[in-house]
Design an enzyme around this catalytic site. Structure first.
Site, PDB file in Angstrom:
ATOM      1  N   ARG A  46       0.739  -1.189   0.163  1.00 44.38           N
ATOM      2  CA  ARG A  46       0.028  -0.058   0.123  1.00 44.38           C
ATOM      3  C   ARG A  46       0.918   1.276   0.047  1.00 44.38           C
ATOM      4  O   ARG A  46       0.632   2.188  -0.549  1.00 44.38           O
ATOM      5  CB  ARG A  46      -0.777  -0.004   1.224  1.00 44.38           C
ATOM      6  CG  ARG A  46      -1.663   1.413   1.092  1.00 44.38           C
ATOM      7  CD  ARG A  46      -2.824   1.316   2.297  1.00 44.38           C
ATOM      8  NE  ARG A  46      -3.022   0.545   3.332  1.00 44.38           N
ATOM      9  CZ  ARG A  46      -2.306   0.472   4.460  1.00 44.38           C
ATOM     10  NH1 ARG A  46      -1.541   1.573   4.709  1.00 44.38           N
ATOM     11  NH2 ARG A  46      -2.559  -0.324   5.487  1.00 44.38           N
ATOM     12  N   TYR A  98     -17.037  16.813 -15.194  1.00 42.45           N
ATOM     13  CA  TYR A  98     -17.187  15.506 -15.168  1.00 42.45           C
ATOM     14  C   TYR A  98     -18.384  15.077 -14.075  1.00 42.45           C
ATOM     15  O   TYR A  98     -18.086  15.428 -12.977  1.00 42.45           O
ATOM     16  CB  TYR A  98     -15.780  14.708 -15.059  1.00 42.45           C
ATOM     17  CG  TYR A  98     -16.129  13.034 -15.127  1.00 42.45           C
ATOM     18  CD1 TYR A  98     -16.525  12.609 -16.011  1.00 42.45           C
ATOM     19  CD2 TYR A  98     -15.969  12.587 -13.768  1.00 42.45           C
ATOM     20  CE1 TYR A  98     -16.663  10.954 -15.924  1.00 42.45           C
ATOM     21  CE2 TYR A  98     -16.103  11.152 -13.670  1.00 42.45           C
ATOM     22  CZ  TYR A  98     -16.660  10.356 -14.766  1.00 42.45           C
ATOM     23  OH  TYR A  98     -16.559   8.962 -14.603  1.00 42.45           O
ATOM     24  N   ASP A 170      -7.804  19.189 -13.891  1.00 44.26           N
ATOM     25  CA  ASP A 170      -8.009  17.769 -14.322  1.00 44.26           C
ATOM     26  C   ASP A 170      -7.646  17.669 -15.925  1.00 44.26           C
ATOM     27  O   ASP A 170      -8.293  18.188 -16.855  1.00 44.26           O
ATOM     28  CB  ASP A 170      -9.619  17.364 -14.180  1.00 44.26           C
ATOM     29  CG  ASP A 170      -9.982  16.208 -14.682  1.00 44.26           C
ATOM     30  OD1 ASP A 170      -9.144  15.481 -15.518  1.00 44.26           O
ATOM     31  OD2 ASP A 170     -10.958  15.339 -14.247  1.00 44.26           O
ATOM     32  N   LYS A 195      -8.411   6.731 -18.858  1.00 44.58           N
ATOM     33  CA  LYS A 195      -8.760   7.312 -20.486  1.00 44.58           C
ATOM     34  C   LYS A 195      -7.364   7.092 -21.148  1.00 44.58           C
ATOM     35  O   LYS A 195      -6.961   6.069 -21.485  1.00 44.58           O
ATOM     36  CB  LYS A 195      -9.502   8.520 -20.413  1.00 44.58           C
ATOM     37  CG  LYS A 195     -10.447   8.870 -19.030  1.00 44.58           C
ATOM     38  CD  LYS A 195     -11.577   8.064 -19.217  1.00 44.58           C
ATOM     39  CE  LYS A 195     -12.531   8.025 -18.119  1.00 44.58           C
ATOM     40  NZ  LYS A 195     -12.834   9.121 -17.291  1.00 44.58           N
TER      41      LYS A 195
HETATM   42  C1  LIG Z   1     -13.444   9.516 -16.074  1.00 39.91           C
HETATM   43  C2  LIG Z   1     -13.103  10.969 -15.524  1.00 39.91           C
HETATM   44  C3  LIG Z   1     -13.002  10.999 -14.405  1.00 39.91           C
HETATM   45  C4  LIG Z   1     -13.132  10.030 -13.359  1.00 39.91           C
HETATM   46  O1  LIG Z   1     -11.849   9.066 -13.347  1.00 39.91           O
HETATM   47  P1  LIG Z   1     -12.231   7.442 -13.127  1.00 39.91           P
HETATM   48  O2  LIG Z   1     -10.964   6.864 -13.464  1.00 39.91           O
HETATM   49  O3  LIG Z   1     -13.549   6.973 -13.868  1.00 39.91           O
HETATM   50  O4  LIG Z   1     -12.601   7.473 -11.478  1.00 39.91           O
HETATM   51  C5  LIG Z   1     -12.718  12.474 -13.699  1.00 39.91           C
HETATM   52  N1  LIG Z   1     -12.410  13.425 -14.693  1.00 39.91           N
HETATM   53  C6  LIG Z   1     -12.696  13.341 -15.791  1.00 39.91           C
HETATM   54  C7  LIG Z   1     -12.547  14.432 -16.935  1.00 39.91           C
HETATM   55  C8  LIG Z   1     -12.962  12.045 -16.400  1.00 39.91           C
HETATM   56  O5  LIG Z   1     -13.286  11.796 -17.756  1.00 39.91           O
END
Ligand SMILES: *Cc1c(COP(=O)(O)O)cnc(C)c1O
Length: 378
Positions: A46, A98, A170, A195
């Protein structure tokens, strides 16, 4: 070193024990100690795991930051960051976040005494107006999801710095290939690694990158204390994915441009949202802070929600699915899928109409993608 070279090499060094060129999957929870407290830097997975360490270094390097931290999902990375804050603290965030981030802020952290202001960040002044002595964090997504709004990172960075407020971006949609927020004045970069960084739709993971020593120390403490860390197998898959990030992003951008232009000229299409159009309200900012415009495109057709569903059901190459950023093309209906957790009235204000379709343009042959759109629309 140039970005493509970094993408291939960042974080990965031949394994000291065997010379293995790829960092092995250290599938272990614990590590032998020669005497209590005497170990080789690893005690428990961890806290530290060599495969995860390599990935954290790689992502930090690609973002031009000093410290990288990986989490078991994008949401876990945001959740961990929010624990830097205290009850009474205030956060100013983009109004078309998001859906999951909006849900975490409003349904979880409001209960813990944090206050959130959601605002259209097209103009930095709208954010400046909301700053008070309790403001601790500005949270920005750019391009935004699904409306592809662009926020001026440099201007927001200046504003945050002048008030001594943390500033997080983000960077999921752009990736460090297209934009590097730390260099533009952000304190924290966040990724849904799920992503584009992972890139193959086979891993759920998140990441934070920072350069400030004290902030990094706090975040490593929280990462270990709260414990939402990814396993070594997933870390390995993302390390592998990162090696082609520059190649994939180039292909996503090339295909994205052709499809955005095709849609804009199609008589059945109403609006197309893509920051590469000179008519996009913040195109100049996008052109300044991004290397190219990415493969995410939203559009509405002339017609009803049912017509939008019909188009989506007809696709043969585009798959109807949540998520984005993988090599395969996906389509999403924000109202019923990714943004269902955003209240209907709020969606309306943001322009997330019920017949809006979002595309994550993959790296397939462009002629097949165009043919798929053509047959589905006609
Ligand atoms: C998918 C996404 C998230 C969340 O991420 P997860 O890996 O699904 O928990 C946050 N911000 C954006 C812009 C996203 O596309």
């Amino acid at each position: 070193m140039k970005f493509g070279t970094k993408a291939v090499h960042a974080g990965v060094h031949p394994d000291p024990t065997t010379g293995a060129v790829m960092t092995p999957i250290y599938q272990t929870s614990t590590y032998a100690q020669s005497s209590p407290g005497k170990h080789k830097g690893y005690e428990y997975s961890r806290t530290h795991n060599p495969t995860r360490d390599a990935l954290q270094k790689a992502i930090a390097e690609l973002e031009g930051g000093k410290y990288g931290l990986c989490f078991s999902s994008g949401m876990a990375s945001i959740d961990t960051l929010m624990k830097v804050l205290k009850p009474g603290d205030e956060v100013i965030a983009s109004d078309d976040l998001y859906g999951g981030t909006y849900r975490l802020f409003t349904k979880v952290y409001e209960n813990f005494g944090l206050k959130f202001h959601f605002v259209n960040m097209h103009k930095t002044e709208s954010v400046a107006k909301l700053i008070n002595s309790n403001t601790r964090l500005i949270w920005v997504e750019t391009p935004t999801n699904p409306m592809m709004n662009i926020v001026d990172i440099q201007a927001m960075g200046k504003l945050a710095k002048s008030h001594n407020i943390l500033f997080a971006v983000d960077n999921t949609f752009a990736t460090p290939y297209l934009q590097q927020p730390l260099a533009l004045g952000a304190d924290i970069v966040m990724h849904s690694v799920t992503k584009y960084l992972g890139g193959h739709s086979d891993v759920v993971m998140g990441a934070l990158v920072v350069s400030d020593d004290q902030l990094a120390e706090k975040l490593y403490f929280l990462q270990n204390s709260c414990g939402a860390t990814p396993g070594p197998q997933d870390s390995f898959l993302v390390l592998r994915g990162l090696k082609t990030l520059h190649l994939r992003m180039k292909a996503h951008c090339e295909n994205g441009r052709v499809i955005a232009e095709y849609l804009a000229n199609h008589k059945k299409i109403d609006k197309v949202y893509w920051p590469g159009f000179s008519s996009h309200p913040n195109h100049d900012v996008a052109a300044r802070q991004m290397k190219d415009f990415g493969g995410m495109i939203s559009f509405t057709i002339h017609g009803t929600t049912q017509d939008a569903f019909t188009v989506m059901e007809r696709f043969k190459v585009f798959t109807i699915a949540e998520s984005l950023g993988g090599v395969e093309s996906l389509c999403n209906h924000p109202t019923t899928m990714t943004h269902a957790s955003v209240p209907a009235e709020k969606r309306k204000i943001l322009g997330i109409e019920d017949h809006l379709i979002r595309l994550s343009v993959g790296v397939e042959d462009i002629s097949d993608l165009l043919a798929d759109l053509e047959q589905a629309l006609n």
